[in-house]
Design a protein around this motif. Structure first.
Motif, PDB file in Angstrom:
ATOM      1  N   ILE A 326      15.874  -7.570  22.218  1.00 32.27           N
ATOM      2  CA  ILE A 326      14.545  -7.533  21.590  1.00 32.27           C
ATOM      3  C   ILE A 326      14.350  -6.194  20.880  1.00 32.27           C
ATOM      4  N   LEU A 327      14.763  -5.118  21.544  1.00 33.80           N
ATOM      5  CA  LEU A 327      14.650  -3.802  20.916  1.00 33.80           C
ATOM      6  C   LEU A 327      15.487  -3.714  19.649  1.00 33.80           C
ATOM      7  N   GLU A 328      16.687  -4.264  19.693  1.00 34.79           N
ATOM      8  CA  GLU A 328      17.549  -4.233  18.509  1.00 34.79           C
ATOM      9  C   GLU A 328      16.930  -5.026  17.365  1.00 34.79           C
ATOM     10  N   LEU A 329      16.209  -6.078  17.710  1.00 33.26           N
ATOM     11  CA  LEU A 329      15.526  -6.852  16.679  1.00 33.26           C
ATOM     12  C   LEU A 329      14.445  -6.015  16.007  1.00 33.26           C
ATOM     13  N   PHE A 330      13.685  -5.260  16.795  1.00 33.56           N
ATOM     14  CA  PHE A 330      12.687  -4.363  16.206  1.00 33.56           C
ATOM     15  C   PHE A 330      13.359  -3.311  15.327  1.00 33.56           C
ATOM     16  N   ARG A 331      14.479  -2.777  15.790  1.00 35.97           N
ATOM     17  CA  ARG A 331      15.195  -1.767  15.011  1.00 35.97           C
ATOM     18  C   ARG A 331      15.675  -2.360  13.681  1.00 35.97           C
ATOM     19  N   HIS A 332      16.250  -3.564  13.741  1.00 37.40           N
ATOM     20  CA  HIS A 332      16.775  -4.192  12.531  1.00 37.40           C
ATOM     21  C   HIS A 332      15.641  -4.514  11.550  1.00 37.40           C
ATOM     22  N   SER A 333      14.520  -4.956  12.067  1.00 40.83           N
ATOM     23  CA  SER A 333      13.367  -5.229  11.210  1.00 40.83           C
ATOM     24  C   SER A 333      12.906  -3.958  10.514  1.00 40.83           C
ATOM     25  N   ALA A 334      12.901  -2.837  11.256  1.00 43.77           N
ATOM     26  CA  ALA A 334      12.500  -1.570  10.649  1.00 43.77           C
ATOM     27  C   ALA A 334      13.488  -1.126   9.574  1.00 43.77           C
ATOM     28  N   ALA A 378      10.591   4.841  13.374  1.00 43.18           N
ATOM     29  CA  ALA A 378       9.606   4.642  14.433  1.00 43.18           C
ATOM     30  C   ALA A 378       8.312   3.980  13.959  1.00 43.18           C
ATOM     31  N   PRO A 379       7.708   4.385  12.833  1.00 38.81           N
ATOM     32  CA  PRO A 379       6.415   3.786  12.469  1.00 38.81           C
ATOM     33  C   PRO A 379       6.467   2.276  12.319  1.00 38.81           C
ATOM     34  N   HIS A 380       7.450   1.776  11.556  1.00 41.76           N
ATOM     35  CA  HIS A 380       7.526   0.330  11.316  1.00 41.76           C
ATOM     36  C   HIS A 380       7.855  -0.413  12.604  1.00 41.76           C
ATOM     37  N   ALA A 381       8.783   0.124  13.387  1.00 37.90           N
ATOM     38  CA  ALA A 381       9.176  -0.550  14.621  1.00 37.90           C
ATOM     39  C   ALA A 381       8.023  -0.589  15.621  1.00 37.90           C
ATOM     40  N   MET A 385       6.074  -3.716  17.463  1.00 39.64           N
ATOM     41  CA  MET A 385       5.988  -3.768  18.925  1.00 39.64           C
ATOM     42  C   MET A 385       4.527  -3.902  19.372  1.00 39.64           C
ATOM     43  N   LEU A 386       3.634  -3.218  18.674  1.00 40.56           N
ATOM     44  CA  LEU A 386       2.211  -3.297  18.992  1.00 40.56           C
ATOM     45  C   LEU A 386       1.681  -4.696  18.716  1.00 40.56           C
ATOM     46  N   THR A 422      -0.161   8.435  15.416  1.00 45.28           N
ATOM     47  CA  THR A 422       0.243   9.825  15.632  1.00 45.28           C
ATOM     48  C   THR A 422       1.747   9.980  15.432  1.00 45.28           C
ATOM     49  N   VAL A 423       2.510   9.026  15.958  1.00 48.93           N
ATOM     50  CA  VAL A 423       3.959   9.054  15.748  1.00 48.93           C
ATOM     51  C   VAL A 423       4.281   8.879  14.266  1.00 48.93           C
ATOM     52  N   ARG A 424       3.533   8.029  13.585  1.00 48.45           N
ATOM     53  CA  ARG A 424       3.752   7.819  12.139  1.00 48.45           C
ATOM     54  C   ARG A 424       3.559   9.125  11.371  1.00 48.45           C
TER      55      ARG A 424
END
Length: 836
Positions: A326-334, A378-381, A385-386, A422-424
């Motif tokens: 699932i995390l890798e999917l978020f990374r790939h989407s970003a 990080a921002p897009h991922a 996730m949110l 804030t991370v963005r």
């Protein structure tokens, strides 16, 4: 039902407060009853027709001040005489009684052919027909009409209509902003408002009218949407009632009363209004998400890029059984910029729901999550996730504050989205940034900084959320498998994430003890840099009112002064003398040619050390010229006032040169308040010969084109205050009724504190209160009447809150400790009276 009965039903509905019986559906039925009876009475006179309810009335959703939209469909003129005669009779019998009774009526009287032709050229009209509900006439006529709308209008233009709905949706959100996150959400037009519900309703109508049944929403999503729509309907109904007018913007001042009417009281230390806003944000966010889902699905079906039920976007649903995937999917989407498909989102959410909160699956993926958090993606991922709900499953503590909304005038986002924002901000900070980019950019991907940014408000809602947040951060990072030193470093940043801004805005940076104390807490230069970055990112993520040039300059000054101490050791008196000597040498090198050496040295000798160390050389040279011109004036003017308009900050900078006298600050503040100018920041200084050099940053006039006239009027008022002692007492302090209504609700918004330990020479009076015109004038006038001298002031407006630090003395000494509490109570009562 008579028109008088309908009027009584409307008045009862509008006065019903939170009465669930008097609902939009109930009132729609009352209007139905009257309309049908009126139609029965006039039908013999006007001939055949059928009457339709459109818009919100067509959907059975008449809010207390909604329009009643009606459409009379008449026979074609060739069939049953002229339509104009029918129109006059219908208007006389139906519209006039409604208008006379104070109803807002949207009406149309057209033949079926005219209606079809108009809807064919205007998608707004076409969508209104999708809401049509039969009020009077035969079901057969209405069914033929609906079939004609579907066959002649909807089916031929379905792809274009869906594109129009999508474009309208985006344009509306651009105009009204992401109002589920804003301070005053628009319940109708904003993101997640009732227009989004209508859009989904129209999409369903476009397909179901032709017998198609696309699975836009799953059963659980449909159930959630029904509940969300009911909640939003209750809120909008109550808002209309409390506003006593058609109003869909939930402004700050009405939120507490509305929350109370809806039954929200304080619970577990959180105010009722904050609990209400948190629920509203959750509901509007969910509606917005489901609307995007439906629009994406509909567009794909129209474009032929997907079959009914197919996913849109990245589809790796077969891999999501493992949280690491699932995390890798978020990374790939970003990385690709392609969002995760809706069907995949559903599978992820189902999979996350199956994972036991007691299991240690988050520990197994903490390293990969940290890599994403600390990287440029990080921002897009994190956003995805949110949206999907991953963050609240990964960290249960995040779920506790995700939708937490603070009731104030400056927090733009709920706590969860604020942490992501804030991370963005950190991810987009680079060496070219105007705020210390060359000093700090190398640290933006530091793991402890990113984790601290992501967790700094994890205990929001607690009395001391910084201290509690540090404890929670240690627990989270230990649970995820990080070592103790790393967890401690992150916890340090979380605990102190407000330290720099509080020091900069509330303490006298000219006192060595302040900077020494700050350096002692930080301990090393790396922590200073990390904390400065976190402070900047937190302020930027909070909203546009949390960061301004005044705050930026103060934080910059704090950073460089603390850095100097950390690099070269604590200042001794000898070092201070050496530094002042170097400052004077630097100023001598910039001496203007029209000033002689002796004259320039005379002015340098008058300047206090604090002024020299806190004022830029260029500004000091300007002040010398200004003081010189004032001294050479031939008239007896008691002061000289210069001003400069700052377009980038929408403020005025006023520089006042005068001779010190009791109550001078009170006079200036009163004059500014008299002309609607609020003090945003101020630097006050008295030279050794009692020359006053005061600089004020004030709000711009209502019309900047007339700034000259406003300053001249303020100058005239100030002259009267200087020449006539009694004039000061005659100036009224005015607070707008709107601000009174907001801030009178919670006296805890006002804090007054006197501290004899913060300064070696003065009593430090700190005031935090909602910023309103007249606040400073009232406080400074009271101090003047009590015989208390104002020596130094740090005036700042941070996030619509006055953050004023006044250094005061009485008879040349600090205020006696025994009198401090009484003075603080008196000042607090005085300030609270401004909002009463």
């Amino acid at each position: 039902m008579t028109i008088e009965s309908l009027r009584q039903a409307r008045d009862a509905y509008r006065a019903g407060e939170s009465d669930p019986v008097h609902s939009p559906a109930w009132f729609s039925l009352q209007v139905d009853a009257w309309v049908r009876r009126a139609c029965e009475n006039i039908a013999p006179d006007v001939g055949p027709f059928f009457l339709l309810a459109l818009g919100g009335y067509g959907r059975g959703e008449l809010y207390p001040f909604s329009d009643i939209d009606l459409l009379f469909c008449l026979p074609e003129p060739s069939e049953k005489g002229a339509a104009s005669a029918d129109s006059e009779a219908l208007a006389s019998a139906l519209f006039l009684p409604l208008w006379d009774s104070g109803f807002d009526v949207g009406h149309g009287v057209r033949t079926v052919s005219e209606t079809i032709a108009l809807a064919g050229s205007d998608y707004e009209v076409l969508c209104s027909l999708l809401d049509a509900r039969l009020l009077y006439g035969t079901a057969e006529e209405f069914e033929r009409f609906r079939e004609r709308v579907q066959d002649a209008l909807v089916l031929p233009v379905r792809p274009a209509l869906v594109r129009w709905l999508a474009g309208r949706h985006e344009a509306r959100h651009l105009r009204f902003g992401d109002t589920s996150h804003l301070l005053s959400p628009n319940l109708k037009e904003g993101r997640g408002g009732q227009r989004d519900l209508q859009t989904m309703h129209w999409l369903e109508a476009v397909w179901r009218g032709n017998g198609d049944h696309p699975p836009f929403l799953s059963e659980s999503e449909s159930h959630a949407l029904v509940q969300d729509a009911a909640f939003l309907s209750r809120v909008r109904t109550t808002l209309h009632r409390l506003s006593r007018r058609k109003n869909d913007a939930l402004h700050l001042e009405i939120q507490p009363e509305l929350a109370s009417v809806l039954g929200y009281g304080p619970t577990n230390g959180r105010g009722g209004v904050e609990r209400f806003l948190s629920d509203l944000h959750r509901v509007m966010s969910e509606i917005s998400l489901l609307c995007r889902l439906c629009l994406g699905k509909a567009q794909s079906l129209c474009d032929g890029s997907a079959e009914a039920g197919a996913d849109v976007g990245l589809d790796f649903s077969v891999l999501v059984s493992d949280p690491a995937n699932i995390l890798e999917l978020f990374r790939h989407s970003a990385q690709t910029g392609v969002p995760i498909g809706w069907q995949t989102r559903r599978i992820i959410q189902d999979r996350l729901a199956e994972l036991s909160p007691e299991s240690d699956w988050p520990r197994g993926i903490a390293g990969r999550f940290g890599e994403i958090l600390c990287g440029p993606l990080a921002p897009h991922a994190l956003e995805q996730m949110l949206d999907v709900g991953f963050l609240r499953r990964f960290l249960p503590e995040f779920g506790d504050i995700e939708n937490l909304v603070q009731f104030d005038a400056y927090h733009r986002l709920p706590a969860g989205p604020h942490l992501v924002e804030t991370v963005r901000q950190l991810a987009y900070f680079d060496a070219a940034h105007e705020f210390l980019g060359d000093e700090l950019a190398a640290l933006v991907q530091e793991p402890c900084l990113r984790w601290a940014a992501f967790l700094h408000d994890i205990a929001k809602g607690e009395d001391d959320h910084s201290r509690k947040g540090a404890e929670v951060t240690r627990d989270i990072l230990a649970r995820l498998g990080f070592d103790a030193p790393f967890a401690e470093e992150c916890a340090f940043l979380v605990k102190n994430h407000l330290l720099l801004v509080h020091t900069a805005t509330r303490r006298d940076l000219g006192e060595e003890s302040v900077i020494h104390g700050l350096a002692a807490i930080l301990g090393d230069l790396r922590r200073l840099r990390l904390l400065t970055l976190l402070t900047w990112a937190d302020s930027m993520a909070t909203g546009p009112k949390a960061w301004n040039p005044w705050i930026e300059n103060l934080l910059r000054e704090t950073y460089f002064k603390t850095r100097r101490v950390l690099e070269y050791g604590f200042l001794s008196e000898d070092n201070r003398v050496h530094r002042l000597s170097r400052l004077r040498d630097s100023l001598r090198a910039q001496r203007p040619a029209h000033l002689s050496v002796s004259e320039f040295e005379h002015f340098l000798g008058l300047m206090p050390p604090r002024y020299l160390m806190q004022t830029s050389p260029r500004r000091i040279v300007e002040h010398i010229d200004h003081v010189r011109r004032f001294a050479q004036r031939q008239d007896s003017a008691p002061f000289d006032l210069a001003w400069e308009y700052k377009a980038n900050t929408k403020s005025l900078r006023l520089t006042l040169i005068s001779t010190d006298k009791p109550g001078l600050f009170a006079r200036v503040c009163s004059a500014l308040a008299r002309h609607g100018l609020s003090v945003l920041a101020a630097e006050l200084c008295v030279w050794d010969d009692r020359t006053v050099v005061d600089v004020f940053w004030v709000t711009e006039p209502l019309d900047p084109l007339y700034a000259d006239e406003t300053v001249r009027a303020c100058h005239s008022t100030l002259e009267r205050l200087f020449r006539d002692e009694a004039e000061l007492d005659r100036l009224p302090v005015q607070v707008t009724p709107r601000l009174k209504k907001v801030f009178a609700l919670d006296s805890e918004l006002v804090h007054v504190h006197l501290d004899n330990d913060a300064s070696d020479f003065h009593t430090v009076l700190s005031i935090q209160a909602p910023d309103v015109p007249g606040l400073l004038a009232t406080v400074s006038l009271s101090l003047y009447r009590l015989g208390i001298d104002l020596i130094f002031a740090k005036i700042a407006t941070q996030k619509d809150k006055a953050m004023d630090i006044l250094h005061i003395r009485e008879g040349g000494e600090k205020i006696p400790a025994a009198e401090c509490d009484a003075l603080a109570r008196s000042l607090r009562l005085l300030i609270c009276s401004l909002y009463a």
